[in-house]
Write a protein that holds these residues in place. Structure first.
Motif, mmCIF file in Angstrom:
data_model
loop_
_atom_site.group_PDB
_atom_site.id
_atom_site.type_symbol
_atom_site.label_atom_id
_atom_site.label_comp_id
_atom_site.label_asym_id
_atom_site.label_seq_id
_atom_site.Cartn_x
_atom_site.Cartn_y
_atom_site.Cartn_z
ATOM 1 N N GLN A 63 105.794 10.152 -25.671
ATOM 2 C CA GLN A 63 107.221 9.855 -25.750
ATOM 3 C C GLN A 63 107.770 9.329 -24.431
ATOM 4 O OE1 GLN A 63 108.787 10.081 -28.780
ATOM 5 N NE2 GLN A 63 106.664 10.515 -29.392
ATOM 6 N N GLY A 64 107.021 9.531 -23.351
ATOM 7 C CA GLY A 64 107.493 9.071 -22.056
ATOM 8 C C GLY A 64 106.483 9.373 -20.970
ATOM 9 N N PHE A 65 106.748 8.866 -19.786
ATOM 10 C CA PHE A 65 105.882 9.015 -18.624
ATOM 11 C C PHE A 65 106.371 10.203 -17.815
ATOM 12 C CE2 PHE A 65 104.500 7.860 -14.286
ATOM 13 C CZ PHE A 65 103.166 7.577 -14.515
ATOM 14 N N VAL A 66 105.591 11.277 -17.796
ATOM 15 C CA VAL A 66 105.999 12.501 -17.126
ATOM 16 C C VAL A 66 105.625 12.437 -15.644
ATOM 17 C CG1 VAL A 66 105.709 14.998 -17.000
ATOM 18 C CG2 VAL A 66 105.799 13.859 -19.229
ATOM 19 N N VAL A 67 106.593 12.719 -14.798
ATOM 20 C CA VAL A 67 106.383 12.790 -13.360
ATOM 21 C C VAL A 67 106.539 14.246 -12.948
ATOM 22 C CG1 VAL A 67 107.137 11.992 -11.090
ATOM 23 C CG2 VAL A 67 107.328 10.474 -13.082
ATOM 24 N N VAL A 68 105.467 14.862 -12.483
ATOM 25 C CA VAL A 68 105.504 16.255 -12.061
ATOM 26 C C VAL A 68 106.096 16.323 -10.654
ATOM 27 C CG1 VAL A 68 104.144 18.311 -11.554
ATOM 28 C CG2 VAL A 68 103.548 16.877 -13.513
ATOM 29 N N LEU A 69 107.155 17.091 -10.511
ATOM 30 C CA LEU A 69 107.797 17.263 -9.206
ATOM 31 C C LEU A 69 107.309 18.524 -8.505
ATOM 32 C CD1 LEU A 69 111.467 16.334 -10.189
ATOM 33 C CD2 LEU A 69 109.608 14.823 -9.469
ATOM 34 N N GLU A 70 107.136 19.576 -9.280
ATOM 35 C CA GLU A 70 106.631 20.842 -8.749
ATOM 36 C C GLU A 70 105.736 21.483 -9.801
ATOM 37 O OE1 GLU A 70 109.869 23.389 -7.716
ATOM 38 O OE2 GLU A 70 110.735 21.994 -6.262
ATOM 39 N N GLY A 71 104.671 22.167 -9.334
ATOM 40 C CA GLY A 71 103.779 22.866 -10.252
ATOM 41 C C GLY A 71 102.565 22.042 -10.634
ATOM 42 N N ARG A 72 101.901 22.484 -11.691
ATOM 43 C CA ARG A 72 100.646 21.839 -12.115
ATOM 44 C C ARG A 72 100.508 21.877 -13.629
ATOM 45 N NH1 ARG A 72 97.511 25.232 -10.369
ATOM 46 N NH2 ARG A 72 96.263 25.964 -12.129
ATOM 47 N N VAL A 73 100.082 20.763 -14.185
ATOM 48 C CA VAL A 73 99.806 20.624 -15.617
ATOM 49 C C VAL A 73 98.312 20.430 -15.792
ATOM 50 C CG1 VAL A 73 100.165 19.188 -17.663
ATOM 51 C CG2 VAL A 73 102.079 19.647 -16.113
ATOM 52 N N GLU A 74 97.723 21.080 -16.792
ATOM 53 C CA GLU A 74 96.307 20.928 -17.069
ATOM 54 C C GLU A 74 96.109 20.258 -18.418
ATOM 55 O OE1 GLU A 74 94.424 24.729 -16.751
ATOM 56 O OE2 GLU A 74 94.456 24.703 -14.544
ATOM 57 N N VAL A 75 95.193 19.309 -18.459
ATOM 58 C CA VAL A 75 94.883 18.572 -19.689
ATOM 59 C C VAL A 75 93.483 18.964 -20.146
ATOM 60 C CG1 VAL A 75 94.642 16.308 -20.762
ATOM 61 C CG2 VAL A 75 96.365 16.673 -18.969
ATOM 62 N N HIS A 76 93.381 19.480 -21.372
ATOM 63 C CA HIS A 76 92.120 19.973 -21.920
ATOM 64 C C HIS A 76 91.699 19.132 -23.117
ATOM 65 C CE1 HIS A 76 92.160 23.960 -19.777
ATOM 66 N NE2 HIS A 76 93.421 23.612 -19.654
ATOM 67 N N LEU A 77 90.401 19.110 -23.349
ATOM 68 C CA LEU A 77 89.835 18.450 -24.525
ATOM 69 C C LEU A 77 88.994 19.470 -25.271
ATOM 70 C CD1 LEU A 77 89.587 15.639 -25.916
ATOM 71 C CD2 LEU A 77 87.447 15.349 -24.655
ATOM 72 N N GLY A 104 84.951 24.095 -31.011
ATOM 73 C CA GLY A 104 85.905 24.963 -30.333
ATOM 74 C C GLY A 104 85.700 25.030 -28.839
ATOM 75 N N ARG A 105 84.620 24.423 -28.352
ATOM 76 C CA ARG A 105 84.387 24.402 -26.914
ATOM 77 C C ARG A 105 85.450 23.550 -26.242
ATOM 78 N NH1 ARG A 105 79.159 22.125 -23.569
ATOM 79 N NH2 ARG A 105 79.876 22.798 -21.517
ATOM 80 N N GLU A 106 85.916 23.995 -25.101
ATOM 81 C CA GLU A 106 87.016 23.335 -24.411
ATOM 82 C C GLU A 106 86.598 22.965 -23.002
ATOM 83 O OE1 GLU A 106 90.885 25.363 -23.050
ATOM 84 O OE2 GLU A 106 91.395 24.502 -25.007
ATOM 85 N N ILE A 107 87.060 21.807 -22.540
ATOM 86 C CA ILE A 107 86.772 21.358 -21.187
ATOM 87 C C ILE A 107 88.075 20.931 -20.520
ATOM 88 C CG2 ILE A 107 86.266 19.011 -21.969
ATOM 89 C CD1 ILE A 107 84.329 18.759 -19.646
ATOM 90 N N LEU A 108 88.204 21.295 -19.255
ATOM 91 C CA LEU A 108 89.355 20.847 -18.475
ATOM 92 C C LEU A 108 89.063 19.440 -17.981
ATOM 93 C CD1 LEU A 108 92.029 21.252 -16.935
ATOM 94 C CD2 LEU A 108 90.686 22.281 -15.085
ATOM 95 N N LEU A 109 89.812 18.466 -18.487
ATOM 96 C CA LEU A 109 89.593 17.082 -18.080
ATOM 97 C C LEU A 109 90.117 16.829 -16.676
ATOM 98 C CD1 LEU A 109 90.458 14.972 -21.254
ATOM 99 C CD2 LEU A 109 88.205 15.427 -20.288
ATOM 100 N N TYR A 110 91.345 17.262 -16.426
ATOM 101 C CA TYR A 110 91.947 17.065 -15.119
ATOM 102 C C TYR A 110 93.245 17.851 -15.038
ATOM 103 C CZ TYR A 110 94.515 13.581 -17.883
ATOM 104 O OH TYR A 110 95.250 12.961 -18.854
ATOM 105 N N SER A 111 93.731 18.000 -13.822
ATOM 106 C CA SER A 111 95.032 18.618 -13.588
ATOM 107 C C SER A 111 95.980 17.555 -13.051
ATOM 108 C CB SER A 111 94.916 19.767 -12.577
ATOM 109 O OG SER A 111 94.099 20.805 -13.068
ATOM 110 N N VAL A 112 97.251 17.734 -13.321
ATOM 111 C CA VAL A 112 98.263 16.808 -12.828
ATOM 112 C C VAL A 112 99.182 17.581 -11.886
ATOM 113 C CG1 VAL A 112 100.091 15.185 -13.416
ATOM 114 C CG2 VAL A 112 98.169 15.530 -15.002
#
Length: 212
Positions: free
Chosen positions: A40-54, A59-67
């Motif tokens: 829906q839009g381009f998120v710009v993180v100002l403070e904190g951390r977001v994690e993107v998982h696949l 059911g196995r999960e991998i952390l692709l990257y953090s933002v």
């Protein structure tokens, strides 16, 4: 220094539009998107951390990257530029303060602001490089450990009598992949390969690899 300055020199109109965007406060554990959602839009993180998982079918999960602040989410960028749904899921790993640039505003900035476009494409390239490295490491580690364990298990007096196709079938991989891994093992001095056979040279190294 404003968060907008990270995009480089922008026109006054672009800066005004971006400054008017509201800040979003999200608690730890909040869901930003799930697989199948549309960006829906381009998120710009100002403070904190977001994690993107696949997640896989098993059911196995991998952390692709953090933002983190100053970084980008490659899945969001691709979703906005290619109109592709998300393949992964994003959660806030901490309390997060962020700004979302709406889809239309993002498209306008990409069209009209050279500095913003350069920022997005450079960040995309860096993030794709990081994801590629991660996937290579995960894939290599898993196959390497399976192959090392299979070689140890199949060896008789330090010799494995099997074709590379048979080894591939044993570990659930492709013959070409096994060939590359055996070549790497040989360069490391762990094995010696011959037609239809593999001689184990460094059992301790193979045992360590099988547990990685």
């Amino acid at each position: 220094m404003s968060w907008i300055d990270g995009f480089g020199p922008l026109s006054d109109g672009a800066r005004t539009r971006l400054c008017a965007l509201p800040h979003l406060e999200m608690p730890k554990g909040a869901v930003l998107f799930r697989a199948g959602d549309r960006a829906q839009g381009f998120v710009v993180v100002l403070e904190g951390r977001v994690e993107v998982h696949l997640s896989g079918p098993s059911g196995r999960e991998i952390l692709l990257y953090s933002v983190a602040p100053g970084q980008s989410c490659v899945q969001t960028t691709l979703g906005l530029m290619a109109d592709e749904p998300y393949a992964g899921e994003a959660f806030t790993a901490t309390d997060v303060r962020a700004v979302m640039i709406p889809r239309r505003s993002f498209a306008r900035l990409m069209d009209e602001e050279q500095a913003f476009r350069a920022f997005v494409l450079t960040a995309l390239g860096r993030r794709m490089r990081d994801v590629t490295r991660l996937l290579e490491q995960v894939a290599f580690g898993r196959i390497e450990s399976r192959l090392a364990a299979a070689l140890i298990d199949m060896a008789k007096d330090g010799l494995v009598t099997a074709t590379q196709a048979e080894l591939a079938a044993r570990i659930g991989s492709a013959r070409e992949v096994v060939t590359r891994r055996l070549d790497a093992f040989q360069r490391a001095g762990w094995v010696e390969t011959d037609r239809g056979a593999v001689r184990l040279i460094d059992l301790s190294a193979l045992a360590k690899a099988s547990l990685s």
